[in-house]
Design an enzyme around this catalytic site. Structure first.
Site, PDB file in Angstrom:
ATOM      1  N   CYS A  12     103.764   4.979  46.818  1.00  0.00           N
ATOM      2  CA  CYS A  12     104.700   5.445  47.068  1.00  0.00           C
ATOM      3  C   CYS A  12     105.528   5.950  47.905  1.00  0.00           C
ATOM      4  CB  CYS A  12     104.604   6.686  45.627  1.00  0.00           C
ATOM      5  SG  CYS A  12     104.903   5.831  44.115  1.00  0.00           S
ATOM      6  N   PRO A  13     106.530   6.399  47.694  1.00  0.00           N
ATOM      7  CA  PRO A  13     107.709   5.693  47.502  1.00  0.00           C
ATOM      8  C   PRO A  13     108.431   5.146  48.026  1.00  0.00           C
ATOM      9  CG  PRO A  13     107.844   7.865  49.339  1.00  0.00           C
ATOM     10  CD  PRO A  13     106.431   7.156  49.497  1.00  0.00           C
TER      11      PRO A  13
END
Lengths: 74, 356
Positions: A12-13
């Site tokens: 992530c992200p």
């Protein structure tokens, strides 16, 4: 039309950033299938889809720490 | 010793479990304030701070625990927190986040953790100790906000609690978006613990309660502090290379417990798998870990020690640190996430297309 985005192994992200990038190139009604294994994206991707008005047509866990979600562009 | 092992592991395991299930990621939270204009995780942190503040100061009032804020090493706090904020973006998680992601099987987080432990030990008992100490020696005499203003700490706690309540009410009034979820495959307790999506504010409330619990459990073993990640992480490495048992303390078992609790949560919800990062992510995790260790040692705490605990204790160190951690996160996010996209866009639209 359906397009698949394979972001297994990305943290992530990045899965969400990639998804945002790809969906821009799709037409309304097209589906984007995202395959990911970043746990936090189980929260961030459906939230993004809902907040930007896209429809989630499928969302399931494939195996240990692996998910698939299908987002239909609004 | 046995008490220290048991209560430390238990408190850590609770925290690791709750953070894994609640996706309690402060790095992501600070980052999303900037790149997604989403403050929810930041608000969640404020809730955890408020809960802890009220709880811990009540325990102090009752004479059950002790706390002294000491002096405020302002330069070290500012510089260290900013560097820490940059580091957590590269590492893909703050200190606690890295511990719990390691428990989910992410090898990238193991790499970050290694860099973090090594650099913290280098700063705390290695060749960089003089640098650490000289920057920390620039101090303002009072760290406690209450002491420097001459007001009761409860004035600040009340104002802060009121702000948090106001934010909660405002958030509640926002139009609700239904977040799509997966079809439940389990029932009852198994569903609640290992499947259901936890609301960040609920997770924050539990984190706040665990942060309160940490104080009496830790002080019963002679360690006069609550949750803390950086020093204990360095202590593990120091113990492993010296064999000196005196280095072991409640905090060491706390961080090991976070790892364990997160593993249990991830395993139970089918979210554990060893995941090997690609070379680029691996290197960025290592650099992130090094920056985190350097920054957190200098600042006297990470996003938990300073951002969650010292803020709740109403100290200058806590709030100044939180501000600079966030600024560091935003700076790194600009270079890692925002600029590459802007650059690509301007390339696509800015250059005239020539066709042969």
């Amino acid at each position: 039309m359906q397009q698949t985005l394979e972001v297994m192994g990305q943290v992530c992200p990045f899965p969400l950033i990639e998804a945002k990038k790809v969906i821009e190139e799709l037409k309304s009604g097209d589906e984007l299938v995202i395959q990911f294994d970043c746990t936090q994206a189980t929260e961030s991707i459906p939230r993004w889809a809902a907040e930007s008005g896209h429809t989630v047509t499928n969302f399931e866990q494939l195996s240990e720490a692996a998910w698939t979600i299908t987002v239909k562009k609004k | 010793m046995l008490q220290m092992i048991l209560t430390g592991l238990l408190c850590g395991a609770l925290l690791g479990f709750v953070m894994q299930r609640g996706r309690f990621c402060l790095t992501g939270g600070f980052r999303d304030m900037y790149i997604a204009k989403d403050n929810r995780m930041f608000y969640a942190l404020l809730i955890a701070i408020a809960v802890q503040s009220i709880g811990v100061y009540s325990l102090i009032q009752l004479g059950m625990i002790e706390f002294s804020a000491g002096a405020f090493p302002w330069i070290a706090t500012i510089v260290g927190s900013f560097i820490f904020g940059i580091g957590i973006v590269f590492a893909g998680g703050c200190a606690t986040g890295t511990w719990y992601r390691a428990g989910e099987g992410l090898i990238g987080s193991w790499i970050a953790l290694f860099g973090y432990m090594v650099m913290s030990a280098i700063m705390k008992s290695g060749p960089l100790t003089p640098l650490d100490q000289s920057l920390q020696s620039v101090q303002l005499p009072k760290n406690s906000i209450a002491e420097s203003t001459g007001l009761s700490v409860w004035v600040f706690i009340s104002i802060f609690a009121a702000i948090v309540l106001w934010i909660l009410i405002k958030e509640q009034r926002k139009p609700k978006v239904v977040i799509p979820t997966m079809k439940p495959k389990r029932k009852g307790l198994a569903h609640l613990l290992f499947e259901k999506r936890w609301h960040p504010f609920f997770t924050a409330l539990i984190v706040g309660l665990i942060a309160i619990l940490a104080w009496p459990l830790s002080e019963a073993t002679g360690r006069m502090y609550g949750l803390g990640i950086t020093t204990p992480s360095a202590n593990i490495l120091q113990y492993l290379v010296t064999g000196d048992q005196k280095i072991l303390n409640w905090g060491v078992f706390l961080v090991l417990g976070i790892f364990l609790g997160s593993f249990i949560a991830a395993k139970g919800s089918r979210e554990f798998r060893f995941r090997m990062p690609d070379t680029k992510t691996g290197i960025s995790s290592f650099i992130g870990g090094i920056l985190m260790g350097f920054g957190a040692s200098l600042a006297g705490g990470c996003s938990i020690g300073n951002g969650l605990v010292m803020t709740a204790m109403m100290t200058w160190q806590g709030w100044v640190s939180l501000l600079f951690i966030i600024l560091g996160t935003w700076t790194a996010s600009y270079f890692v996430f925002v600029r590459p996209i802007v650059k690509k866009k301007s390339l696509n639209s800015g250059t005239p297309i020539t066709t042969a």
